[in-house]
Design a protein around this motif. Structure first.
Motif, PDB file in Angstrom:
ATOM      1  N   TYR A  26      43.547  33.798  30.105  1.00 38.67           N
ATOM      2  CA  TYR A  26      43.517  33.068  31.372  1.00 38.67           C
ATOM      3  C   TYR A  26      44.024  33.970  32.480  1.00 38.67           C
ATOM      4  N   GLY A  29      41.616  34.988  38.569  1.00 35.34           N
ATOM      5  CA  GLY A  29      40.574  35.762  39.232  1.00 35.34           C
ATOM      6  C   GLY A  29      40.951  37.184  39.563  1.00 35.34           C
ATOM      7  N   ARG A  56      30.080  25.527  31.590  1.00 33.58           N
ATOM      8  CA  ARG A  56      31.021  26.372  32.324  1.00 33.58           C
ATOM      9  C   ARG A  56      30.424  26.608  33.710  1.00 33.58           C
ATOM     10  N   ARG A  59      31.540  28.444  40.056  1.00 34.26           N
ATOM     11  CA  ARG A  59      32.147  28.028  41.327  1.00 34.26           C
ATOM     12  C   ARG A  59      32.530  26.550  41.382  1.00 34.26           C
ATOM     13  N   CYS A  61      35.217  23.496  39.326  1.00 34.89           N
ATOM     14  CA  CYS A  61      36.216  23.166  38.316  1.00 34.89           C
ATOM     15  C   CYS A  61      35.511  22.494  37.141  1.00 34.89           C
ATOM     16  N   ARG A  70      36.303  32.420  43.349  1.00 29.93           N
ATOM     17  CA  ARG A  70      36.719  33.262  42.230  1.00 29.93           C
ATOM     18  C   ARG A  70      38.232  33.444  42.159  1.00 29.93           C
ATOM     19  N   CYS A  73      41.004  29.863  41.665  1.00 29.79           N
ATOM     20  CA  CYS A  73      40.877  29.016  40.486  1.00 29.79           C
ATOM     21  C   CYS A  73      41.473  29.763  39.302  1.00 29.79           C
ATOM     22  N   HIS A  75      40.813  30.987  35.588  1.00 28.98           N
ATOM     23  CA  HIS A  75      39.736  31.269  34.640  1.00 28.98           C
ATOM     24  C   HIS A  75      40.315  31.185  33.236  1.00 28.98           C
ATOM     25  N   THR A  84      33.713  32.170  31.544  1.00 33.74           N
ATOM     26  CA  THR A  84      34.914  31.367  31.766  1.00 33.74           C
ATOM     27  C   THR A  84      34.628  29.939  32.201  1.00 33.74           C
ATOM     28  N   TRP A  85      35.605  29.088  31.896  1.00 37.23           N
ATOM     29  CA  TRP A  85      35.723  27.807  32.558  1.00 37.23           C
ATOM     30  C   TRP A  85      36.623  28.084  33.748  1.00 37.23           C
ATOM     31  N   ARG A  86      36.411  27.410  34.843  1.00 37.06           N
ATOM     32  CA  ARG A  86      37.265  27.560  36.023  1.00 37.06           C
ATOM     33  C   ARG A  86      37.978  26.240  36.272  1.00 37.06           C
ATOM     34  N   CYS A  88      40.437  24.104  39.117  1.00 37.88           N
ATOM     35  CA  CYS A  88      41.016  23.975  40.457  1.00 37.88           C
ATOM     36  C   CYS A  88      42.542  24.000  40.320  1.00 37.88           C
TER      37      CYS A  88
END
Length: 117
Positions: A26, A29, A56, A59, A61, A70, A73, A75, A84-86, A88
């Motif tokens: 994790y 960004g 995923r 841009r 969540c 990028r 958030c 990652h 990645t999952w992003r 918020c």
């Protein structure tokens, strides 16, 4: 450190071998803030993957669909998969505060991503 010393970052259950856990990465960004030491037992990984969902989205969540940039958030991804999952800020704090390895716990009201204006 031996394999017997490894514990799930969420529930603290012992993870005796590779088949019993998932390594994850994790970062907010920025490479200098990357943490690739994450470890979840299989049940906690499955719970996390269910919370994040199968997609995923770029841009957005993964949990609420809020638009994110990028560097604004968190990652999250398995060690072996760079996609990645992003998350918020709100969901990043929820995720990070659920890890035993994050101390002190983050205050959602004061949380800011590194580099935020």
């Amino acid at each position: 450190m031996t394999v017997s010393d490894l514990r799930c970052d969420h529930c603290a259950r012992a993870v005796p071998g590779p088949a019993d856990g998932r390594r994850f990465v994790y970062h907010p960004g920025r490479a200098q803030f990357r943490d690739s030491s994450g470890l979840l037992c299989v049940p906690c990984w499955d719970e996390l993957a269910g919370w994040l969902g199968p997609d995923r989205p770029l841009r957005r969540c993964a949990v609420c669909g809020e638009t994110v940039t990028r560097e604004q958030c968190l990652h999250v991804h398995p060690l072996e998969d760079p996609q990645t999952w992003r998350l918020c800020a709100r969901h990043a704090v929820e995720f990070l505060n659920g890890l035993h390895t994050v101390e002190p716990k983050l205050d959602p009201a004061d949380f800011r991503f590194p580099g935020a204006g």
